[in-house]
Scaffold this motif. Structure first.
Motif, mmCIF file in Angstrom:
data_model
loop_
_atom_site.group_PDB
_atom_site.id
_atom_site.type_symbol
_atom_site.label_atom_id
_atom_site.label_comp_id
_atom_site.label_asym_id
_atom_site.label_seq_id
_atom_site.Cartn_x
_atom_site.Cartn_y
_atom_site.Cartn_z
ATOM 1 N N THR A 189 4.763 71.972 74.880
ATOM 2 C CA THR A 189 6.091 72.562 75.061
ATOM 3 C C THR A 189 6.754 72.021 76.328
ATOM 4 O O THR A 189 7.935 72.244 76.551
ATOM 5 N N GLY A 190 5.981 71.339 77.168
ATOM 6 C CA GLY A 190 6.489 70.852 78.458
ATOM 7 C C GLY A 190 7.051 69.442 78.354
ATOM 8 O O GLY A 190 7.072 68.834 77.271
ATOM 9 N N ASP A 191 7.473 68.918 79.491
ATOM 10 C CA ASP A 191 8.221 67.656 79.500
ATOM 11 C C ASP A 191 7.431 66.480 78.921
ATOM 12 O O ASP A 191 7.865 65.824 77.975
ATOM 13 N N LEU A 192 6.275 66.181 79.493
ATOM 14 C CA LEU A 192 5.527 65.012 79.016
ATOM 15 C C LEU A 192 4.877 65.270 77.657
ATOM 16 O O LEU A 192 4.912 64.433 76.757
ATOM 17 N N SER B 136 0.370 75.923 72.996
ATOM 18 C CA SER B 136 1.046 76.676 74.052
ATOM 19 C C SER B 136 0.231 77.933 74.328
ATOM 20 O O SER B 136 -0.604 78.332 73.513
ATOM 21 N N ARG B 137 0.525 78.578 75.468
ATOM 22 C CA ARG B 137 -0.120 79.880 75.698
ATOM 23 C C ARG B 137 0.481 80.923 74.769
ATOM 24 O O ARG B 137 -0.101 81.976 74.555
ATOM 25 N N LYS C 2 6.307 80.087 71.200
ATOM 26 C CA LYS C 2 6.876 78.963 71.955
ATOM 27 C C LYS C 2 6.427 77.631 71.338
ATOM 28 O O LYS C 2 7.196 76.674 71.228
ATOM 29 N N VAL D 201 -0.838 69.799 81.104
ATOM 30 C CA VAL D 201 -0.403 70.995 81.845
ATOM 31 C C VAL D 201 -0.381 70.655 83.337
ATOM 32 O O VAL D 201 -0.996 69.682 83.758
ATOM 33 N N PRO D 202 0.315 71.466 84.142
ATOM 34 C CA PRO D 202 0.323 71.189 85.583
ATOM 35 C C PRO D 202 -1.086 71.300 86.183
ATOM 36 O O PRO D 202 -1.923 72.063 85.680
ATOM 37 N N VAL E 15 -3.781 63.764 81.075
ATOM 38 C CA VAL E 15 -2.586 63.108 81.634
ATOM 39 C C VAL E 15 -2.227 63.691 83.003
ATOM 40 O O VAL E 15 -1.198 63.346 83.579
ATOM 41 N N VAL F 3 -1.690 64.831 86.794
ATOM 42 C CA VAL F 3 -1.613 64.229 88.127
ATOM 43 C C VAL F 3 -1.685 65.375 89.145
ATOM 44 O O VAL F 3 -0.874 66.303 89.069
ATOM 45 N N LYS G 244 -0.608 58.710 82.655
ATOM 46 C CA LYS G 244 -0.367 59.384 83.947
ATOM 47 C C LYS G 244 0.827 58.801 84.690
ATOM 48 O O LYS G 244 1.348 59.434 85.595
ATOM 49 N N VAL H 282 3.572 57.533 82.967
ATOM 50 C CA VAL H 282 4.714 57.405 82.050
ATOM 51 C C VAL H 282 5.724 58.517 82.294
ATOM 52 O O VAL H 282 5.375 59.694 82.253
ATOM 53 N N ALA I 96 8.282 61.349 81.652
ATOM 54 C CA ALA I 96 8.553 62.205 80.494
ATOM 55 C C ALA I 96 9.935 61.927 79.907
ATOM 56 O O ALA I 96 10.117 61.924 78.683
HETATM 57 N N1 LIG Z 1 6.667 64.956 83.687
HETATM 58 C C1 LIG Z 1 6.296 63.699 83.848
HETATM 59 O O1 LIG Z 1 7.132 62.760 83.883
HETATM 60 C C2 LIG Z 1 4.836 63.356 83.972
HETATM 61 C C3 LIG Z 1 4.452 62.011 84.009
HETATM 62 C C4 LIG Z 1 3.096 61.697 84.104
HETATM 63 C C5 LIG Z 1 2.150 62.719 84.184
HETATM 64 N N2 LIG Z 1 2.562 64.014 84.177
HETATM 65 C C6 LIG Z 1 1.539 65.061 84.262
HETATM 66 O O2 LIG Z 1 1.481 65.670 82.998
HETATM 67 C C7 LIG Z 1 1.216 67.073 83.102
HETATM 68 C C8 LIG Z 1 2.333 67.829 82.386
HETATM 69 O O3 LIG Z 1 3.543 67.534 83.046
HETATM 70 P P1 LIG Z 1 4.914 68.208 82.590
HETATM 71 O O4 LIG Z 1 5.968 67.664 83.468
HETATM 72 O O5 LIG Z 1 5.048 68.120 81.113
HETATM 73 O O6 LIG Z 1 4.617 69.730 82.997
HETATM 74 P P2 LIG Z 1 5.445 71.046 82.699
HETATM 75 O O7 LIG Z 1 6.586 70.744 81.790
HETATM 76 O O8 LIG Z 1 5.731 71.711 84.005
HETATM 77 O O9 LIG Z 1 4.336 71.967 81.991
HETATM 78 C C9 LIG Z 1 3.738 71.603 80.777
HETATM 79 C C10 LIG Z 1 3.264 72.845 80.070
HETATM 80 O O10 LIG Z 1 2.133 73.376 80.722
HETATM 81 C C11 LIG Z 1 1.939 74.684 80.197
HETATM 82 N N3 LIG Z 1 1.281 75.564 81.172
HETATM 83 C C12 LIG Z 1 0.030 76.036 81.049
HETATM 84 N N4 LIG Z 1 -0.296 76.834 82.061
HETATM 85 C C13 LIG Z 1 0.788 76.893 82.856
HETATM 86 C C14 LIG Z 1 1.073 77.592 84.051
HETATM 87 N N5 LIG Z 1 0.163 78.367 84.657
HETATM 88 N N6 LIG Z 1 2.296 77.439 84.587
HETATM 89 C C15 LIG Z 1 3.209 76.644 84.009
HETATM 90 N N7 LIG Z 1 2.996 75.953 82.856
HETATM 91 C C16 LIG Z 1 1.775 76.090 82.286
HETATM 92 C C17 LIG Z 1 3.321 75.197 79.779
HETATM 93 O O11 LIG Z 1 3.232 75.430 78.399
HETATM 94 P P3 LIG Z 1 3.207 76.923 77.751
HETATM 95 O O12 LIG Z 1 4.077 77.792 78.605
HETATM 96 O O13 LIG Z 1 3.822 76.660 76.410
HETATM 97 O O14 LIG Z 1 1.787 77.324 77.710
HETATM 98 C C18 LIG Z 1 4.226 74.005 80.049
HETATM 99 O O15 LIG Z 1 5.216 73.824 79.053
HETATM 100 C C19 LIG Z 1 1.171 67.374 84.604
HETATM 101 O O16 LIG Z 1 -0.143 67.468 85.040
HETATM 102 C C20 LIG Z 1 1.872 66.179 85.242
HETATM 103 O O17 LIG Z 1 1.364 65.886 86.524
HETATM 104 C C21 LIG Z 1 3.876 64.362 84.057
#
Ligand SMILES: NC(=O)c1ccc[n+]([C@@H]2O[C@H](COP(=O)([O-])OP(=O)(O)OC[C@H]3O[C@@H](n4cnc5c(N)ncnc54)[C@H](OP(=O)(O)O)[C@@H]3O)[C@@H](O)[C@H]2O)c1
Length: 224
Positions: free
Chosen positions: A11-14, A33-34, A38, A75-76, A100, A102, A142, A144, A146
């Motif tokens: 459900t998150g960005d990446l 998702s949790r 969602k 997830v974060p 994935v 970071v 890691k 790429v 989002a």
């Molecule tokens: N964004 C980027 O460009 C990018 C690039 C490379 C690597 N990454 C890595 O990829 C991972 C995901 O990044 P993202 O940007 O997609 O993250 P995000 O959008 O902030 O979160 C991804 C998902 O994690 C879930 N989650 C589970 N437990 C959580 C909590 N306690 N608090 C908040 N969210 C929680 C949420 O889904 P539910 O609420 O549906 O459970 C949320 O939609 C991270 O570790 C990041 O470092 C990101």
């Protein structure tokens, strides 16, 4: 038989970007998702973008992981341990787990341009410590952005470095990376190298800030 890919945090960005790109390539995706509602909403959004034929479902994380051949943990960093605990009983030996994550310092209100020291060496090595024996942990995607993954109008102009200790699983993940237009997969060697790739992401975020862009990525030269 088409394999099933569960994207935990899809459900998150990446995670959403990965799910979207793979669904477009015809893979069967389960968004995790949790909250089931969602997850289902995100799956519906992918069907709206790609059409009704897209093979996408939404489930709570542990149910998504239970039925998948490949599980993506997206997830974060601060949520990594809790989410892994919630799905670990459903992971079977032989499952490929793509990490994935970071470990950005934002987890402790620090800057996104720095990573935290992880006691196991990297977020990917931490995942390896927390999953049952026989689960094949591969670090990938890691670096790429989002944004680029979600923008179907353009190819993803980026190499994806893939690290892992199971050669067959690594090859599989490299194939999955390369079905996304624009991506070239690079074999980054063992999972011990994942910390280098994780640190590169913080560096790329710094470059994004300097140049006022969102999608800085890397290309490795000298490889044909
Ligand atoms: N964004 C980027 O460009 C990018 C690039 C490379 C690597 N990454 C890595 O990829 C991972 C995901 O990044 P993202 O940007 O997609 O993250 P995000 O959008 O902030 O979160 C991804 C998902 O994690 C879930 N989650 C589970 N437990 C959580 C909590 N306690 N608090 C908040 N969210 C929680 C949420 O889904 P539910 O609420 O549906 O459970 C949320 O939609 C991270 O570790 C990041 O470092 C990101």
């Amino acid at each position: 038989m088409t394999e099933t890919i569960a994207v935990i945090g899809g459900t998150g960005d990446l995670g959403f970007g990965l799910a979207l790109r793979w669904a477009k390539a015809g893979k069967h995706i389960i968004i995790g998702s949790r909250r089931e509602e969602k997850a289902k909403k995100a799956a519906e959004k992918i069907r709206e973008i790609l059409g009704k034929e897209a093979k996408v479902d939404g489930k709570v994380n542990h149910e998504a992981a239970a039925v998948a051949d490949i599980v993506v943990l997206s997830v974060p960093f601060f949520a990594q341990i809790g989410i892994l605990k919630s799905i670990k009983k459903t992971l079977r030996p032989g499952t490929i787990l793509i990490d994935v994550i970071v470990p950005l310092a934002t987890a402790i209100d620090g800057p996104p341009t720095k990573t935290l020291g992880v006691w196991s060496g990297s977020a990917a090595k931490l995942t390896e410590q927390l999953v049952p024996k026989g689960v094949k942990v591969i670090a990938a995607f890691k670096n790429v952005p989002a944004d680029a993954m979600q923008n179907l109008e353009e190819e993803v102009d980026c190499d994806v470095i893939v690290c892992g200790d199971d050669e067959e699983a690594k090859k599989k993940v490299m194939e999955l990376a390369e079905i996304i237009p624009g991506i070239r997969a690079i074999d980054g060697g063992s999972l011990d190298n994942a910390h280098i790739v994780e640190e590169l992401t913080a560096f790329l975020i710094n470059i994004n800030m300097i140049y006022g862009v969102k999608n800085a990525g890397i290309r490795i030269t000298g490889i044909k």
